[in-house]
Design a protein around this motif. Structure first.
Motif, short mmCIF file in Angstrom:
data_model
loop_
_atom_site.label_atom_id
_atom_site.label_comp_id
_atom_site.label_asym_id
_atom_site.label_seq_id
_atom_site.Cartn_x
_atom_site.Cartn_y
_atom_site.Cartn_z
N ARG A 193 8.90 -16.14 -11.66
CA ARG A 193 9.90 -15.12 -12.04
C ARG A 193 9.50 -13.75 -11.50
O ARG A 193 10.35 -12.88 -11.31
CB ARG A 193 10.02 -15.06 -13.57
CG ARG A 193 10.58 -16.32 -14.22
CD ARG A 193 10.51 -16.20 -15.73
NE ARG A 193 9.12 -16.14 -16.18
CZ ARG A 193 8.75 -15.78 -17.40
NH1 ARG A 193 9.68 -15.40 -18.28
NH2 ARG A 193 7.48 -15.77 -17.75
N PHE A 194 8.18 -13.58 -11.27
CA PHE A 194 7.69 -12.30 -10.78
C PHE A 194 7.09 -12.49 -9.39
O PHE A 194 6.78 -13.61 -8.97
CB PHE A 194 6.63 -11.74 -11.73
CG PHE A 194 7.01 -11.85 -13.18
CD1 PHE A 194 8.08 -11.11 -13.69
CD2 PHE A 194 6.33 -12.70 -14.03
CE1 PHE A 194 8.44 -11.21 -15.03
CE2 PHE A 194 6.68 -12.81 -15.36
CZ PHE A 194 7.74 -12.07 -15.87
N VAL A 195 6.93 -11.39 -8.68
CA VAL A 195 6.36 -11.43 -7.34
C VAL A 195 5.28 -10.36 -7.24
O VAL A 195 5.54 -9.17 -7.46
CB VAL A 195 7.44 -11.19 -6.26
CG1 VAL A 195 6.80 -11.16 -4.87
CG2 VAL A 195 8.51 -12.27 -6.32
N TYR A 196 4.06 -10.80 -6.92
CA TYR A 196 2.94 -9.88 -6.70
C TYR A 196 2.83 -9.56 -5.22
O TYR A 196 2.86 -10.47 -4.37
CB TYR A 196 1.64 -10.49 -7.21
CG TYR A 196 1.54 -10.53 -8.72
CD1 TYR A 196 0.97 -9.47 -9.42
CD2 TYR A 196 2.02 -11.62 -9.43
CE1 TYR A 196 0.88 -9.49 -10.81
CE2 TYR A 196 1.94 -11.66 -10.82
CZ TYR A 196 1.37 -10.60 -11.49
OH TYR A 196 1.29 -10.63 -12.87
N THR A 197 2.69 -8.31 -4.91
CA THR A 197 2.57 -7.87 -3.53
C THR A 197 1.35 -6.98 -3.38
O THR A 197 0.79 -6.48 -4.36
CB THR A 197 3.82 -7.09 -3.08
OG1 THR A 197 3.97 -5.93 -3.92
CG2 THR A 197 5.06 -7.96 -3.16
N GLY A 198 0.93 -6.77 -2.15
CA GLY A 198 -0.20 -5.90 -1.88
C GLY A 198 -0.62 -5.98 -0.44
O GLY A 198 0.00 -6.70 0.37
N LYS A 199 -1.66 -5.27 -0.11
CA LYS A 199 -2.19 -5.26 1.26
C LYS A 199 -3.71 -5.31 1.19
O LYS A 199 -4.33 -4.68 0.33
CB LYS A 199 -1.74 -4.00 2.00
CG LYS A 199 -2.20 -3.95 3.45
CD LYS A 199 -1.68 -2.71 4.16
CE LYS A 199 -2.13 -2.68 5.61
NZ LYS A 199 -1.63 -1.49 6.34
N VAL A 200 -4.29 -6.08 2.10
CA VAL A 200 -5.74 -6.25 2.14
C VAL A 200 -6.28 -5.64 3.43
O VAL A 200 -5.81 -5.97 4.53
CB VAL A 200 -6.14 -7.75 2.08
CG1 VAL A 200 -7.64 -7.88 1.91
CG2 VAL A 200 -5.40 -8.46 0.97
N ILE A 201 -7.25 -4.73 3.28
CA ILE A 201 -7.90 -4.14 4.45
C ILE A 201 -9.41 -4.24 4.26
O ILE A 201 -9.90 -4.40 3.14
CB ILE A 201 -7.49 -2.67 4.67
CG1 ILE A 201 -7.92 -1.81 3.48
CG2 ILE A 201 -6.00 -2.55 4.92
CD1 ILE A 201 -7.71 -0.32 3.70
N GLY A 202 -10.14 -4.16 5.35
CA GLY A 202 -11.58 -4.16 5.29
C GLY A 202 -12.13 -2.75 5.14
O GLY A 202 -11.38 -1.77 5.21
N SER A 203 -13.42 -2.65 4.94
CA SER A 203 -14.04 -1.32 4.83
C SER A 203 -13.97 -0.56 6.15
O SER A 203 -14.20 0.65 6.18
CB SER A 203 -15.50 -1.46 4.38
OG SER A 203 -16.21 -2.36 5.23
#
Length: 334
Positions: free
Chosen positions: A99-109
């Motif tokens: 019912r929900f959607v999790y979003t995001g972005k992954v970057i390195g150091s």
């Protein structure tokens, strides 16, 4: 002119023969759009899916194949999506209907996107896996989920694992520290193999191996391949009771092994086909007709094979029975 036309026809035939039925290049394309494109280009392929379920997942697959199922699997990639082939029809379904959607972005150091990072959503109560997703080439992920409160676990080869607790459905930009490994100087050396096949078993070089540094001989035997320590001694895998010899002398008391030091051992021979009590007069003479499991044969037959047999019938009348036993022979240094 005729020669030129023939050459052009030959080139066209070669190119058509080398072309794939499914040849696509996607770049961060929603999986639903990629499936629609294949369905339109190949109306003979029946593909069933729910558009909105797959719209959250994207693909950057490069496809060159003649197999429809393989093409669909390459589009789906590592995303939690099933592809089922049933009687030539393909059914594609998201494994998590959220019912929900999790979003995001992954970057390195290093501030670069971590493409291919695995994002797992865990239950905060017991850390069990709820669902997961894969970051695309830009490091972005979209994961449907039915739970409002989750812990996101992010992992990728070359980066340290990161945990973050959700405060909303947008997890924002998550930084994964680069796992820097300082390599020491590498030296390559070769060693003589410790184990060699020999006859009906194999021989282990104890004198030139780390086994010679162990405190007791039973410690050495328990480390040998296919040898298992039992309450009364040792057994060879698949052979049950095992006879142990030091040289040509049979060990009748396990205390004899403790009186021998590993440094005094040159090698250990392990046999899976121990001759045991088969005496010379029990073996058929050369040219003697014999029967093995009902199959007529003429001796000689290799003794190792003979030992592995449980029952022999010599001349159709004499029966020799053998138990399957193993042999461990300890060779002392000279």
């Amino acid at each position: 002119m005729r020669i030129l036309l023939t050459l052009l026809m030959a080139v066209a035939t070669f190119l058509s023969a080398g072309a794939y039925t499914y040849s696509y290049s996607f770049n961060n394309t929603p999986i639903s759009e990629a499936l629609v494109r294949i369905s339109k280009d190949h109306p003979d392929v029946n593909i069933s899916f729910i558009y909105k379920e797959l719209d959250n997942y994207r693909t950057s697959a490069r496809i060159n194949t003649d197999d429809a199922y393989r093409a669909l699997r390459q589009i789906v990639g590592l995303h939690p999506i099933s592809v089922i082939n049933k009687n030539g029809s393909f059914y594609i379904e998201a494994l998590q209907h959220g019912r929900f959607v999790y979003t995001g972005k992954v970057i390195g150091s290093d501030n670069e996107p971590v493409a291919g990072a695995t994002v797992m959503l865990l239950n905060p109560n017991d850390s069990t896996l709820i669902t997961y997703g894969i970051a695309n080439g830009e490091g972005r992920f979209t994961i449907p989920c039915d739970r409002m409160d989750v812990i996101a676990k992010l992992g990728c080869i070359g980066y340290n694992t990161v945990y973050t607790r959700s405060s909303g459905f947008n997890l924002g930009t998550i930084v994964m520290p680069v796992n820097t490994i300082m390599l020491q100087q590498v030296s390559i050396s070769s060693t003589k193999p410790f184990v060699k096949l020999k006859g009906t078993g194999f021989s282990i070089d104890i004198a030139n191996s780390p086994l010679g540094d162990l405190p007791t001989v039973p410690d050495v035997l328990s480390q040998l391949p296919s040898v298992k320590a039992t309450g009364s001694g040792f057994s060879v895998l698949g052979r049950g009771d095992t006879e142990i010899f030091i040289g040509n002398q049979k060990v009748v008391d396990m205390s004899e092994l403790y009186r021998l030091r590993p440094a005094e051992i040159k090698s250990v021979f392990i046999s899976f086909a121990q001759a045991g009590n088969i005496s010379t007069d029990m073996r058929p003479r050369r040219g003697t007709p014999c029967c093995v499991r009902g199959i007529p044969m003429i001796f000689p037959i290799h003794l190792d094979i003979m030992i592995l047999r449980q029952v022999w019938d010599i001349n159709g009348c004499t029966t020799i029975s053998r138990k399957r036993a193993g042999l461990i022979r300890i060779i002392r240094c000279t």
